[in-house]
Design a protein around this motif. Structure first.
Motif, mmCIF file in Angstrom:
data_model
loop_
_atom_site.group_PDB
_atom_site.id
_atom_site.type_symbol
_atom_site.label_atom_id
_atom_site.label_comp_id
_atom_site.label_asym_id
_atom_site.label_seq_id
_atom_site.Cartn_x
_atom_site.Cartn_y
_atom_site.Cartn_z
ATOM 1 N N ARG A 30 0.890 -1.193 -0.120
ATOM 2 C CA ARG A 30 0.267 0.040 -0.036
ATOM 3 C C ARG A 30 0.934 1.282 0.013
ATOM 4 O O ARG A 30 1.127 1.812 1.116
ATOM 5 C CB ARG A 30 -0.904 0.064 1.095
ATOM 6 C CG ARG A 30 -1.853 -1.083 1.300
ATOM 7 C CD ARG A 30 -3.104 -0.864 0.241
ATOM 8 N NE ARG A 30 -3.657 0.886 0.453
ATOM 9 C CZ ARG A 30 -4.894 0.722 1.452
ATOM 10 N NH1 ARG A 30 -5.337 -0.282 2.094
ATOM 11 N NH2 ARG A 30 -4.984 2.012 1.387
ATOM 12 N N ARG A 31 1.076 1.735 -1.230
ATOM 13 C CA ARG A 31 2.089 2.901 -1.234
ATOM 14 C C ARG A 31 1.366 4.135 -0.835
ATOM 15 O O ARG A 31 2.090 4.957 -0.586
ATOM 16 C CB ARG A 31 2.555 3.072 -2.691
ATOM 17 C CG ARG A 31 3.445 1.937 -3.121
ATOM 18 C CD ARG A 31 4.807 2.020 -2.525
ATOM 19 N NE ARG A 31 5.340 0.592 -2.937
ATOM 20 C CZ ARG A 31 6.523 0.154 -2.103
ATOM 21 N NH1 ARG A 31 6.785 0.541 -1.039
ATOM 22 N NH2 ARG A 31 7.230 -0.896 -2.503
ATOM 23 N N ASP A 32 0.124 4.037 -0.870
ATOM 24 C CA ASP A 32 -0.621 5.342 -0.326
ATOM 25 C C ASP A 32 -0.830 5.447 1.008
ATOM 26 O O ASP A 32 -1.108 6.663 1.466
ATOM 27 C CB ASP A 32 -2.151 5.180 -0.943
ATOM 28 C CG ASP A 32 -2.915 3.994 -0.360
ATOM 29 O OD1 ASP A 32 -2.108 2.796 -0.157
ATOM 30 O OD2 ASP A 32 -4.041 4.073 0.133
ATOM 31 N N ILE A 33 -0.252 4.480 1.753
ATOM 32 C CA ILE A 33 -0.090 4.796 3.235
ATOM 33 C C ILE A 33 1.302 5.023 3.851
ATOM 34 O O ILE A 33 2.348 4.379 3.384
ATOM 35 C CB ILE A 33 -0.492 3.408 4.245
ATOM 36 C CG1 ILE A 33 -2.143 3.234 3.585
ATOM 37 C CG2 ILE A 33 -0.415 3.484 5.437
ATOM 38 C CD1 ILE A 33 -2.498 1.878 4.114
ATOM 39 N N SER A 34 1.536 5.980 4.527
ATOM 40 C CA SER A 34 2.528 6.516 5.074
ATOM 41 C C SER A 34 2.676 6.551 6.637
ATOM 42 O O SER A 34 2.104 7.342 7.089
ATOM 43 C CB SER A 34 3.221 7.737 4.386
ATOM 44 O OG SER A 34 4.414 8.010 4.820
#
Length: 190
Positions: A30-34
């Motif tokens: 999930r690259r949208d979660i940081s």
């Protein structure tokens, strides 16, 4: 790296701690979660609580840190869920057991009397095994002893080189002073 805070696992009616991060494969997908690290002891950016029920791994509680270190819970990653089956996790979870034999201030490298390894395939427990760490502890102590001996030998060699340089310098200085004295004597006597 600082020793990392471990995540909690409810397993066989016991609350224990794990030296593995089962949420990482999900977060990497999930690259949208940081997530932000709240401290050097929690570089992963969250504290998780897991439960092994009917041989299935569940994430049951989460405290994570996002935007300006705002604290979020499980619903941030999994809206409407109170527990989540960890079908994304395949691999081993290390469960340290017994007394800590060796504290290492780095990651999950501290050594305990035993490690139990739980093996998962798509979130389902498929096996387990246990490792006695006493031999590894003895090997670590022997390695440290060797490293300490090597460090002392290197220190002694540096001291010897320094002593030799000092002797050569003083010898040169003494020769120069003697030459000067002879020169003064020679010219003052004549």
């Amino acid at each position: 790296m600082t020793a990392q805070a471990r995540e909690r696992l409810l397993y066989q009616g016991e609350e224990t701690w794990i030296a593995t991060e089962p949420l990482q494969p999900f977060l990497q997908s999930r690259r949208d979660i940081s997530l932000l690290s709240p401290s050097s002891a929690c570089l992963r950016g969250y504290y998780g609580e897991w439960e092994l029920r009917d041989n299935q791994l569940y994430l049951v509680r989460l405290t994570a840190f996002v935007d300006d270190y705002r604290e979020v819970d499980l619903s941030y990653l999994f809206p409407g869920k109170s527990r989540v089956f960890a079908q994304w996790f395949s691999g081993e979870i290390r469960v340290p057991r017994g007394l800590m034999l060796d504290f290492v201030h780095r990651g999950y490298e501290s050594l305990y009397e035993k490690d139990e390894f739980l093996i998962f395939e798509a979130g389902v427990l498929t096996g387990r095994y246990e490792v006695d760490n006493h031999q590894q502890y003895r090997e670590r102590l022997q390695q440290r002893s060797r490293e300490k001996s090597e460090a002392f030998a290197e220190r002694d060699a540096r001291k010897e080189r320094s002593r030799q340089v000092t002797l050569i310098t003083l010898s040169g200085l003494a020769a120069g002073v003697l030459a000067f004295c002879l020169w003064v004597f020679y010219f003052s006597a004549g």
